[in-house]
Motif scaffolding. Structure first.
Motif, PDB file in Angstrom:
ATOM      1  N   ILE A 162      45.223 -13.254  -2.675  1.00  0.00           N
ATOM      2  CA  ILE A 162      45.254 -14.432  -1.804  1.00  0.00           C
ATOM      3  C   ILE A 162      46.712 -14.774  -1.490  1.00  0.00           C
ATOM      4  CG2 ILE A 162      44.784 -16.927  -1.694  1.00  0.00           C
ATOM      5  CD1 ILE A 162      42.383 -16.335  -3.576  1.00  0.00           C
ATOM      6  N   ILE A 209      42.763 -15.253   2.810  1.00  0.00           N
ATOM      7  CA  ILE A 209      41.839 -14.881   1.738  1.00  0.00           C
ATOM      8  C   ILE A 209      41.286 -13.501   2.094  1.00  0.00           C
ATOM      9  CG2 ILE A 209      39.834 -15.611   0.372  1.00  0.00           C
ATOM     10  CD1 ILE A 209      41.874 -17.801   0.475  1.00  0.00           C
ATOM     11  N   CYS A 215      37.993 -17.894  -3.267  1.00  0.00           N
ATOM     12  CA  CYS A 215      39.185 -18.521  -3.828  1.00  0.00           C
ATOM     13  C   CYS A 215      38.779 -19.399  -5.008  1.00  0.00           C
ATOM     14  CB  CYS A 215      39.891 -19.340  -2.749  1.00  0.00           C
ATOM     15  SG  CYS A 215      41.439 -20.009  -3.334  1.00  0.00           S
TER      16      CYS A 215
END
Lengths: 494, 446
Positions: A162, A209, A215
């Motif tokens: 990420i 992402i 996430c």
């Protein structure tokens, strides 16, 4: 409608407060000279050591902006804005970039402490240093005037692929992503304020992402305007690749000043196939005093594109601050079966004005959208819900449900509803409902009878009125939002 | 309807031919000798010269494009002889007589009209005649409710106003029979324009029902630009119904402005099936306390028709009630527009406002644009609006077909039931049944 004891306690605790974020932090800062011209744009770009393509893009935007007129269609009243009488860049002065929070100016950190951002909290610091915290917390990107000062939890996020950093950093770190998506949802020619932002944006958050990643924590950005005579022009870009999920929170505050400050942000969201983005905002910029002196002019363009099939973008906003709010977080539902949501609580008190709502553009098949808007107007404030639901001919089976409720407190305020519904597909179903009412005497009487003061009772009732929206907020924000509802309505009864 | 038009420097191109016609013809218009009227006309002319026809850039005209008008050069309609009209539309049973005024291409035809059956004291006459016989009464009312400032078509009508019905029901008089007003368009070879003006004045406690028929014979292009001003005094009731069935090449505009006194009541209902492009504006002002207004309608459009309904309810005083129910069926490539605004002014406490617009899309290419709007400045009010759009209920259709009802018939029944909910808003039984029949006729011819 029943409030938990904690709710009542919170409401009680905050009703005596004034705007508690109205302090300024005395930090040396690096500023661009006042005024706006091509040199300002070049100055900002140079400060950020930007690549050529980005400078070109900014300049194109600036030239387009010069040919545009400031829009005056919203139901807002404010004096002319002098775009030359502001600094377009202000950064806390630093010798070198901080490597960790320990190197960040302690004054700055104190500011965030006052704001209640747990930047300094042990676990989070641990996150920065790479030693994992016990439980997933919130990753915070803090933006102070024009620059991002600290991003926490980065290491942990990076492990999963990420990217969560300041956009100015992303330009260097992953230029291909920025170049591909920047301006792809809100083009630089979009509207007056978005175009201005494209020319002079200084910082903001960037989130990517990767495919299939959920996430693990809330990502959060705190925006703070500190310097006098500055405008804040942040730009946020969030890309959720196939099958990913992210929840993003945004909070805003500013010091108390007598002059008006301009805030013109742009937020772009891109959701690819099966991806979900949840974007929550608690906007609490300084609203000006009781007589309407000072406060932030908040002109924001927020738009999400559900590019992929089965993608979903959900906007939740609690708007209690700003002297002027002009904001229409929108969803472009391109992918088949994509979903758009908009949950909003807007509270205007004293002399505040808000013209806010959403746009849901249904392009793909079986796209669905839900709009729930709760507007509360008190004092001498004026508030408008303005929304568009547009069903294009190919949007077979599209569905929309809209509910707009307004609550008026006192007879000096206004509440308005202006929905636009455009349907070009017969299989689409669109429903719109709007109501306007006041707090009923019965409800008030019931609460008073049980020993609540008039003000507490109003807070309680309004929190109940907003519940449908507040429950959409992540936990951490929901508590703050409930408090804000109370503070914002202070002095509106009795 | 409150948007201000900004003058864009030189006279808009679209206004020029009309201004030239006006400057040429003004001496021949009815009441040309009256100074106050000349002044009123001049104001209308100047305003129209300044703003011209509205464009879609104007918020209140966002969904209705008048570009098609530019291609046609409309001449003011010349007086037409009574050309072979044997039956005129009516809500009355066959053979029944009643008060009626007939206008052909905008001009009054006395030989087709009648004031039979009106109670004593009630005046029903043509505006052109009234300008000769009772100019003071006209001066007292004309142009008081429909102001040209932000309404380009009202400005145009104010300049050119030629004729139309004048109905005056004095204090305490109740007119039992509906008063019928028939506007016939006999489109000739050239595109022609008419600008009729209606004045309805109901004194304290008066009661009257007015039914307007707008029909077109022939297939040429024409422009009908109506303005009606309705004065409803304290305790009075005016029911104002209209059915518009103009030809498929017609442009039909109408602006009805009503003001309602204390305890007064104004009803407006418009049934639309005709015209290539139509726009009905209804503006009802609750100027007295405890007054009420019901503004409703049904529209059925197909082919390439465009039908715009724009209403504005102005709650200026406390304890007012307003109710709006609109239903529409849109077929083929037709497009319907609904804009409805409810304004509650400061101090208009205890207002109760309700508005609903429901539309049925019957084809893949039909379009509906809806903009219900609330603007509220008083806190003790109850206002709501709703809008729904959808297609025919497949389940209901299946249910009927399963019971042996033909598909087309089942659809007609469902559409009929859908529209009937709006038509039921009409308080007068005779009118309600007549309008229901017109709606059924539309469905049968689908």
């Amino acid at each position: 409608m029943a409030g938990t004891p904690e709710t009542i306690e919170q409401v009680r605790a905050v009703t005596e407060q004034k705007y508690k974020y109205g302090f300024t932090t005395d930090i040396e800062s690096d500023m661009a000279p006042k005024g706006l011209n091509e040199d300002t744009v070049r100055f900002i770009s140079a400060k950020k050591e930007e690549p050529e393509w980005l400078l070109e893009w900014r300049l194109k935007a600036f030239r387009a902006w010069q040919g545009m007129e400031e829009p005056h269609w919203p139901k807002l009243n404010y004096g002319p804005i002098d775009y030359q009488d502001a600094h377009y860049y202000a950064a806390p002065k630093q010798k070198n970039k901080p490597k960790s929070l320990d190197e960040v100016d302690p004054e700055l950190l104190k500011t965030y402490e006052k704001l209640g951002i747990p930047l300094r909290e042990q676990e989070i610091l641990a996150g920065v240093e790479g030693s994992e915290g016990k439980s997933p917390a919130i990753a915070v990107d803090a933006v102070f005037d024009s620059v991002s000062v600290a991003t926490t939890f980065r290491a942990k996020l990076e492990e999963m692929g990420i990217i969560f950093c300041a956009i100015s950093e992303a330009v260097h770190k992953c230029p291909e992503l920025v170049q591909k998506y920047l301006g792809s949802v809100v083009p630089y020619t979009d509207n007056y304020f978005a175009t201005l932002n494209s020319a002079v944006f200084t910082d903001g958050s960037f989130v990517y992402i990767p495919k299939g990643v959920r996430c693990p924590m809330e990502l959060s950005t705190y925006f703070r305007i500190n310097q006098a005579n500055t405008g804040q022009f942040e730009r946020t870009l969030i890309i959720a690749d196939e099958g990913s999920y992210v929840s993003y929170l945004e909070g805003c505050t500013a010091p108390q000043r007598d002059e008006n400050q301009l805030h013109a942000a742009v937020v772009e969201l891109v959701a690819l196939d099966d991806a979900t983005i949840k974007y929550s905002t608690v906007q609490n910029w300084y609203p000006g005093n009781e007589e309407g002196v000072g406060g932030i002019y908040n002109f924001v363009t927020k738009r999400g594109a559900c590019r992929g099939k089965n993608s979903k973008i959900s906007w939740t906003q609690v708007e209690t601050g700003s002297a002027i709010t002009w904001k229409y977080p929108s969803c472009i539902l391109q992918g088949d079966n994509s979903v758009g949501e908009f949950y909003s609580v807007a509270i205007t008190n004293n002399r505040q004005q808000a013209d806010t709502g959403t746009k849901m553009i249904h392009i793909g098949k079986n796209t669905r959208s839900t709009i729930v808007s709760k507007g509360i107007s008190a004092g001498r404030a004026d508030q408008t819900y303005r929304g568009l639901v547009k069903i294009l001919p190919k949007a077979e089976g599209a569905r929309n449900h809209t509910q707009c409720d307004s609550l008026l407190i006192g007879d000096q305020c206004g509440a308005h509803t202006v929905p636009y519904i455009e349907n070009r597909n017969r299989s689409a179903r669109v429903e719109h409902e709007a109501t306007t009412a006041k707090i009923s005497e019965d409800q008030l009487f019931y609460c008073r009878q049980r020993g609540l003061s008039a003000e507490d009772a109003v807070s309680l009732i309004v929190n109940g009125f907003c519940k449908e929206v507040l429950k959409e907020l992540p936990m951490e924000f929901a508590v703050e939002a409930q408090k804000l509802v109370g503070i914002s309505l202070e002095g509106s009864v009795g | 309807m409150t948007t201000t038009f900004s003058a864009r420097g030189a006279a808009p191109e679209t206004a020029r031919p009309y201004i030239e016609q006006f400057d040429r013809l003004q001496g021949e218009l009815p009441g040309a000798g009256l100074a106050w009227l000349a002044e009123l006309r001049r104001q209308g002319r100047d305003r129209f010269a300044e703003i011209g026809f509205p464009t879609v850039r104007n918020e209140t005209w966002k969904y209705t494009n008048l570009r098609a008008l530019d291609k046609l050069s409309f001449e003011p309609a010349s007086p037409t002889p009574r050309a072979g009209i044997d039956t005129l539309p009516t809500v009355r049973p066959a053979g029944a007589q009643g008060p009626r005024l007939v206008f052909i291409d905008g001009r009054f035809h006395a030989e087709l009209s009648s004031t039979a059956g009106l109670p004593e004291g009630v005046e029903l006459l043509s505006l052109a005649d009234a300008l000769r016989t009772k100019p003071d009464f006209v001066a007292e009312h004309l142009g008081r409710l429909a102001q040209p400032d932000d309404l380009p078509l009202v400005a145009l009508n104010t300049a050119f106003l030629t004729d139309g019905p004048l109905l005056h029901v004095p204090q305490g008089v109740a007119v039992e029979q509906p008063v019928e007003i028939v506007h016939v368009t006999l489109a000739g070879d050239r595109p022609s324009a008419v600008h009729p003006r209606t004045l309805i004045v109901a004194g304290t406690g008066a009661r009257v029902t007015v039914v307007e028929h707008h029909v077109g014979f022939g297939t040429g292009a024409d422009l009908a630009n109506h303005v009606a001003e309705v004065f409803v005094a304290d305790e009075a009731t005016v029911r104002h119904y209209k059915v518009q069935r103009e030809g498929t090449e017609s442009f039909h505009f109408s602006h009805a402005a009503a003001t309602v006194g204390t305890n007064g009541h104004y009803d407006n209902f418009i049934l639309t099936t005709g015209a290539r492009l139509s726009r009905n504006e209804v503006r009802s002002t609750l100027a007295g306390t405890d007054s009420s207004t019901h503004v409703s309608g049904a529209y059925m459009v197909r082919g390439g028709q465009h039908c715009d309904t724009s209403t504005f309810i102005d709650h200026a005083q406390p304890n007012g009630t307003s109710r709006e129910v609109y239903k529409g069926a849109i077929d083929d490539t037709a497009r319907a527009v609904f804009q409805g605004k409810i304004l509650v002014r400061p101090g208009a406490q205890k207002t109760d406002g309700y508005q609903i617009n429901r539309a049925l899309l019957l084809s893949d290419n039909a379009e509906i644009d809806s903009k219900p709007e609330l603007e509220i400045y008083a806190d003790d009010v109850k206002c709501s609006h709703g809008a729904t759009i959808g297609e025919l209920d497949e389940d209901a259709l299946f249910y009927m077909r399963a019971r042996g009802i033909e598909k087309d018939q089942a659809r007609s029944l469902l559409i009929g039931a859908f529209l009937a909910e709006a038509i039921e808003e009409i308080a007068d039984e005779t009118v309600r049944e007549a309008f229901q029949e017109i709606a059924s006729g539309w469905m049968a011819s689908r």
